[in-house]
Design a protein around this motif. Structure first.
Motif, PDB file in Angstrom:
ATOM      1  N   ASP A 100       0.827  -1.217   0.000  1.00 13.45           N
ATOM      2  CA  ASP A 100       0.000   0.000   0.000  1.00 13.45           C
ATOM      3  C   ASP A 100       0.856   1.259   0.000  1.00 13.45           C
ATOM      4  OD1 ASP A 100      -2.601   1.467   0.429  1.00 13.45           O
ATOM      5  OD2 ASP A 100      -1.556   2.042   2.267  1.00 13.45           O
ATOM      6  N   LEU A 104       2.627   1.866  -3.351  1.00 16.95           N
ATOM      7  CA  LEU A 104       1.730   2.324  -4.417  1.00 16.95           C
ATOM      8  C   LEU A 104       1.150   3.710  -4.160  1.00 16.95           C
ATOM      9  CD1 LEU A 104      -0.274  -0.961  -5.110  1.00 16.95           C
ATOM     10  CD2 LEU A 104       1.399   0.104  -6.631  1.00 16.95           C
ATOM     11  N   GLU A 105       0.798   3.975  -2.904  1.00 17.61           N
ATOM     12  CA  GLU A 105       0.032   5.174  -2.588  1.00 17.61           C
ATOM     13  C   GLU A 105       0.834   6.292  -1.926  1.00 17.61           C
ATOM     14  OE1 GLU A 105      -3.046   5.445  -3.580  1.00 17.61           O
ATOM     15  OE2 GLU A 105      -3.175   3.377  -4.322  1.00 17.61           O
ATOM     16  N   HIS A 131      -6.131  -0.340  -4.315  1.00 17.04           N
ATOM     17  CA  HIS A 131      -6.926   0.070  -5.464  1.00 17.04           C
ATOM     18  C   HIS A 131      -8.428   0.101  -5.132  1.00 17.04           C
ATOM     19  CE1 HIS A 131      -3.234  -1.076  -7.742  1.00 17.04           C
ATOM     20  NE2 HIS A 131      -3.598  -0.018  -8.439  1.00 17.04           N
ATOM     21  N   TRP A 187      -4.595  -5.064  -3.778  1.00 21.64           N
ATOM     22  CA  TRP A 187      -6.048  -5.091  -3.985  1.00 21.64           C
ATOM     23  C   TRP A 187      -6.737  -4.028  -3.147  1.00 21.64           C
ATOM     24  CZ3 TRP A 187     -10.034  -7.037  -0.557  1.00 21.64           C
ATOM     25  CH2 TRP A 187     -11.288  -7.105  -1.164  1.00 21.64           C
TER      26      TRP A 187
END
Length: 230
Positions: free
Chosen positions: A31, A34-35, A198, A195
């Protein structure tokens, strides 16, 4: 003679806590990568590599958060060591319940303020919790594992495979299974983290908090304890 319950958890309980921490470390690392600007909170080898690459290609403005989370991780390990040496030293059950409670409260606190926390401080706090968890929850089937650092686990898996296949070492075969379970759990956590990131990024930490609460509840279930001794 009246049966007396020991002050120890079953070995399975330590395994559940360690694999639970491993799963969540995979979730959170995926997480944050990605974020939150390609930052790892538990995999510090990767975090430092990414930080140096950013420093040399994009400047310190891009790289400093990777160093900041490393400081948080270091602090988490430091605090965890201190707490484990001072809380209920003679009673492992009580000690682990308190240490897990602190973990749950930390996750819930970070999740509660994640919207208002500046991104670098959010990552810093997650790194602190990751360091805390890696220091406290690291026993799988009686062997110590690095539940957020797969480099060491991979090396240990390879050497154990050699001992099991070439030297016919039965204990090495057991280590292979346990180390493989850690690697698979971490990868599963990464997949879940992708998962969730997103699906609903703000829910990731609440999912982690709820999962930690379940682990805390397990520590109060009779099945988590060793059987009474006559």
């Amino acid at each position: 003679m009246t049966p007396v319950t020991t002050r120890q958890f079953r070995p399975l309980t330590d395994t559940i806590l360690a694999l639970g921490a491993t799963l969540l470390m995979g979730v959170i690392d995926a997480d944050t990568f990605l974020e939150h600007g390609e930052v790892f909170v538990s995999a510090q080898t990767g975090n430092l590599v990414v930080g140096v690459v950013k420093l040399l290609t994009a400047g310190w403005q891009s790289a400093w958060t990777n160093g900041f989370v490393w400081i948080g991780y270091f602090l988490g390990c430091f605090v965890a060591q201190g707490l484990s040496e001072r809380i209920a030293q003679g009673n492992h059950r009580r000690q682990m319940r308190w240490l897990m409670l602190f973990d749950v409260l930390a996750y819930a606190g970070i999740a509660s303020f994640q919207v208002v926390l500046p991104d670098p401080w959010l990552i810093f706090l997650l790194g602190t919790v990751a360091g805390y968890e890696l220091t406290i929850f690291r026993q799988v089937g009686g062997i110590a594992i690095n539940n957020g650092i797969m480099t060491g686990n991979t090396k240990n898996l390879a050497t154990s495979c050699y001992q099991a296949l070439v030297n016919r070492d039965s204990l090495a075969r057991q280590r292979v299974l346990r180390l493989a379970s850690v690697l698979v759990t971490f990868l599963l956590g990464c997949a879940v983290g992708v998962w969730l990131a997103h699906l609903a990024a703000l829910d990731v930490l609440w999912v982690a908090s709820g999962f930690k609460l379940l682990l805390l509840a397990w520590l109060f279930v009779p099945a988590a304890m060793e059987k009474p001794m006559a």
